[in-house]
Enzyme design. Sequence first.
Site, PDB file in Angstrom:
ATOM      1  N   GLY A  20       0.832  -1.200   0.000  1.00 24.88           N
ATOM      2  CA  GLY A  20       0.000   0.000   0.000  1.00 24.88           C
ATOM      3  C   GLY A  20       0.866   1.248   0.000  1.00 24.88           C
ATOM      4  O   GLY A  20       0.516   2.256   0.617  1.00 24.88           O
ATOM      5  N   SER A 142      -3.550  -0.181  14.197  1.00 27.31           N
ATOM      6  CA  SER A 142      -4.385   1.002  14.409  1.00 27.31           C
ATOM      7  C   SER A 142      -4.785   1.059  15.876  1.00 27.31           C
ATOM      8  O   SER A 142      -4.908   0.020  16.537  1.00 27.31           O
ATOM      9  CB  SER A 142      -5.647   0.925  13.541  1.00 27.31           C
ATOM     10  OG  SER A 142      -6.593   1.904  13.931  1.00 27.31           O
ATOM     11  N   TYR A 156     -12.803  -3.936  10.897  1.00 29.91           N
ATOM     12  CA  TYR A 156     -11.457  -3.366  10.804  1.00 29.91           C
ATOM     13  C   TYR A 156     -10.792  -3.371  12.177  1.00 29.91           C
ATOM     14  O   TYR A 156      -9.633  -3.780  12.319  1.00 29.91           O
ATOM     15  CB  TYR A 156     -11.563  -1.944  10.264  1.00 29.91           C
ATOM     16  CG  TYR A 156     -10.279  -1.154  10.262  1.00 29.91           C
ATOM     17  CD1 TYR A 156      -9.335  -1.324   9.254  1.00 29.91           C
ATOM     18  CD2 TYR A 156     -10.024  -0.202  11.248  1.00 29.91           C
ATOM     19  CE1 TYR A 156      -8.158  -0.578   9.241  1.00 29.91           C
ATOM     20  CE2 TYR A 156      -8.854   0.546  11.243  1.00 29.91           C
ATOM     21  CZ  TYR A 156      -7.928   0.360  10.241  1.00 29.91           C
ATOM     22  OH  TYR A 156      -6.760   1.094  10.234  1.00 29.91           O
ATOM     23  N   ALA A 158     -11.458  -5.264  14.754  1.00 30.54           N
ATOM     24  CA  ALA A 158     -11.192  -6.641  15.177  1.00 30.54           C
ATOM     25  C   ALA A 158      -9.981  -7.214  14.444  1.00 30.54           C
ATOM     26  O   ALA A 158      -9.143  -7.909  15.038  1.00 30.54           O
ATOM     27  CB  ALA A 158     -12.425  -7.509  14.919  1.00 30.54           C
ATOM     28  N   ILE A 189      -4.861   9.880  10.966  1.00 29.52           N
ATOM     29  CA  ILE A 189      -3.826  10.473  10.118  1.00 29.52           C
ATOM     30  C   ILE A 189      -4.509  11.320   9.039  1.00 29.52           C
ATOM     31  O   ILE A 189      -5.446  10.859   8.388  1.00 29.52           O
ATOM     32  CB  ILE A 189      -2.969   9.388   9.443  1.00 29.52           C
ATOM     33  CG1 ILE A 189      -2.415   8.412  10.487  1.00 29.52           C
ATOM     34  CG2 ILE A 189      -1.834  10.025   8.647  1.00 29.52           C
ATOM     35  CD1 ILE A 189      -1.740   7.193   9.882  1.00 29.52           C
TER      36      ILE A 189
END
Length: 264
Positions: A20, A142, A156, A158, A189
Amino acid sequence: MTEPFNFNNELSGKIALVTGGTKGTGKAIAERLLAAGATVIVTARNQPENMDDQIHFIASDLNQVKGTENLVKEILSSFDRLDILINNLGGSDTPGGGFAVLRDEDWENTIQTNLLAPVRLDRGFLPQMLERKAGVILHIASIQGRLPLFDSTLPYAAAKAGLINYSKGLSKEVSPKGVRVLAVSPGWIMTLSSIRMMERIAKSSETSIEEATQSVMDALGGIPIGKPAQPEDIAEFVGFLVSPRAQYLTGTEYVIDGGTIPTV
C-alpha cells in the site's frame, strides 16, 4: 560541539517492501526509507501517476493468495532477498449501522486485507530472513485495535486487534533467530482521503473544514495534542524502527495517536 546524527544512507544496501505504498502513509514511509538509502519496492493494485522513479513498483492484489505468492516470487527473483517488510496495506469500506448490517462478506474482505495479507507476506519472506538471521518485519495496525468504533468499522478494529496479537506472537518465535518484529498503531492520520472526508462533512453540515476536523476529533474522545497526525509523522518513526539504531527493539506495539487513547 557534538555533530548531528547523519540519517543519510543508514539503510544503504537494504531492500525494503512497503505494501500500500503508493499513497498516504505508505507513500510517506516509502519516501522516508528511500531517503535513508534503501532500495524501496512498493505494491498496490494499480500503478500511481506520480511516483518517484527511484522507487520500484510491482502491481499485486494482496487480498488474493495468488497475488501474494506472485509478489514474493518476483521480489526474490529480481532482488534476491528482502531485508525490511512494512505491512502497511489496510483499510475499511464496511457500511455504518453497527453489527446488524454487516454481512459475512464484509468481515471476510476486511480480515483478508488487514490480517491475512500480512500473515501471508510474512510467511513468504521469513524463510530467507531466518536463513540469513537478519531482517525487520513491521505491521501497521491502528488504535482501533484497542479503541473500536462499533458503528462503522468493527471488522477493521477486530482485524487490527488480531494483527497486534499476531505480531507479538510472531516476534517471540523469530526474534531469537535474528528477525525483529514490531507493530505501529497510529491514530487519526490526515491523509488525502481524510482531507476529502473533511470536505464532505463540512459541505453536508455547512461548516468549515476546521469545524469538521474538530467534530471528528471530538468523536474520537479528543486528541490532546490538538490535531491529527501527518503521514510524515508516522513515516519518521517507522524509519527509526527499521534502522540499526533500533536494533534492541522487537515484540512491541508503538501507539502514535497524539494521546487519543485515554488509558495507560
